[in-house]
Design a protein around this motif. Structure first.
Motif, PDB file in Angstrom:
ATOM      1  N   LYS A 239     -27.770  16.923 -12.360  1.00 13.35           N
ATOM      2  CA  LYS A 239     -26.350  17.175 -12.095  1.00 13.35           C
ATOM      3  C   LYS A 239     -25.591  17.310 -13.407  1.00 13.35           C
ATOM      4  CE  LYS A 239     -26.136  14.881  -7.587  1.00 13.35           C
ATOM      5  NZ  LYS A 239     -25.476  13.830  -6.785  1.00 13.35           N
ATOM      6  N   LYS A 240     -24.837  18.393 -13.509  1.00 11.93           N
ATOM      7  CA  LYS A 240     -24.130  18.680 -14.758  1.00 11.93           C
ATOM      8  C   LYS A 240     -23.136  17.578 -15.111  1.00 11.93           C
ATOM      9  CE  LYS A 240     -21.581  22.357 -17.117  1.00 11.93           C
ATOM     10  NZ  LYS A 240     -20.979  23.710 -16.965  1.00 11.93           N
ATOM     11  N   GLU A 241     -22.462  17.018 -14.093  1.00 13.55           N
ATOM     12  CA  GLU A 241     -21.458  15.990 -14.382  1.00 13.55           C
ATOM     13  C   GLU A 241     -22.097  14.733 -14.976  1.00 13.55           C
ATOM     14  OE1 GLU A 241     -21.877  16.063  -9.768  1.00 13.55           O
ATOM     15  OE2 GLU A 241     -21.986  17.470 -11.463  1.00 13.55           O
ATOM     16  N   GLU A 244     -22.826  15.515 -18.593  1.00 17.48           N
ATOM     17  CA  GLU A 244     -21.595  15.494 -19.396  1.00 17.48           C
ATOM     18  C   GLU A 244     -21.140  14.067 -19.679  1.00 17.48           C
ATOM     19  OE1 GLU A 244     -19.135  17.955 -16.962  1.00 17.48           O
ATOM     20  OE2 GLU A 244     -19.678  19.809 -18.050  1.00 17.48           O
TER      21      GLU A 244
END
Length: 263
Positions: A239-241, A244
């Motif tokens: 998951k990109k979040e 990040e």
């Protein structure tokens, strides 16, 4: 399927040593690669590792953790040593088990898949009274991936692409033994890169610094434009979040040039 993945040795226990390598480091690298392939390519596989960085952990702590978690399978990753002349791959189940046991059937499936790809002499399927095979309540296998003190085996062990291939061999065996299903669309991983160095020492310093801040990290050898670099990874996420959020942690720790790649 719940896999307890155990990179042997660690911390104050280097394991076997030879040709400039410590077994604990090789074991951890192969195990991480096994975990990453399973997480990216297969459905309904949950992997817990006994250690994800270089730290000391007792054998009893490992088996107790696996038993309490209710793992379906215990896989312990090792390299071998003897006197510099022995070579090859072998794996072990517990000496009390019959050849018709479920654990032996798993070994029968996994062993040939590893042998197919590892370019090592086949020393066979064996049995032993090792702690991690005796004290686990689930089926368990211990693999010995070459002799670190043998020059020919060590030349392979030092090669990151060989370790990736060996990890894939382990995964291929697990997938057959447990009928694992591949992702219809393999996960896109977001990988945090916290530095790239041509000096292995500098990469280790960066890894040690991140670990001192509570951030899991390791250095991976990569070839870029014909030159070897050591790239420090500080996490991989589907998951990109989540990636990040980890990137912010790394930057907050003072690594301002950290970034995310799609891997």
């Amino acid at each position: 399927m719940k896999l307890y993945l155990d990179p042997g040795h660690g911390g104050s226990d280097p394991g076997a040593q030879g040709n400039g390598m410590d077994e604990k480091t090789v074991n951890l690298d192969i195990a991480r690669r096994i975990r990453n392939i399973l997480n990216q390519d297969y459905k309904n596989v949950h992997v817990r590792m006994s250690r994800t960085y270089d730290r000391t952990k007792s054998l009893s702590a490992r088996t107790t953790e696996a038993n309490n978690w209710g793992a379906d399978y215990y896989l312990s990753i090792h390299c071998n040593s003897f006197n510099g002349s022995a070579r090859g791959y072998e794996d072990f189940i517990h000496s009390s088990l019959s050849d018709s046991s479920t654990t032996a059937a798993y070994q029968d499936t996994i062993h040939p898949e590893i042998i197919k790809v590892n370019q090592l002499q086949n020393r066979g399927q064996k049995k032993a009274n090792f702690h991690v095979l005796r004290e686990t309540t689930m089926s368990a296998l211990l693999t010995e991936n070459g002799f670190i003190d043998n020059a020919q085996d060590a030349a392979l062990i030092k090669d990151a692409s060989w370790r990736q291939t060996v990890a894939q061999g382990h995964v291929n065996g697990l997938a057959q033994a447990f009928n694992l299903k591949k992702q219809e669309d393999p996960k896109q991983l977001y990988v945090i890169i916290a530095g790239s160095f041509q000096s292995k020492k500098n990469s280790k310093d960066r890894v040690n610094y991140l670990q001192s801040k509570g951030i899991e990290a390791f250095a991976d050898a990569v070839t870029i434009s014909g030159e070897q670099w050591y790239r420090v990874q500080a996490g991989a996420f589907s998951k990109k979040e989540n990636a990040e959020a980890q990137l912010k942690r790394v930057r907050d720790a003072g690594i301002n040039d950290a970034y995310i790649i799609h891997g």
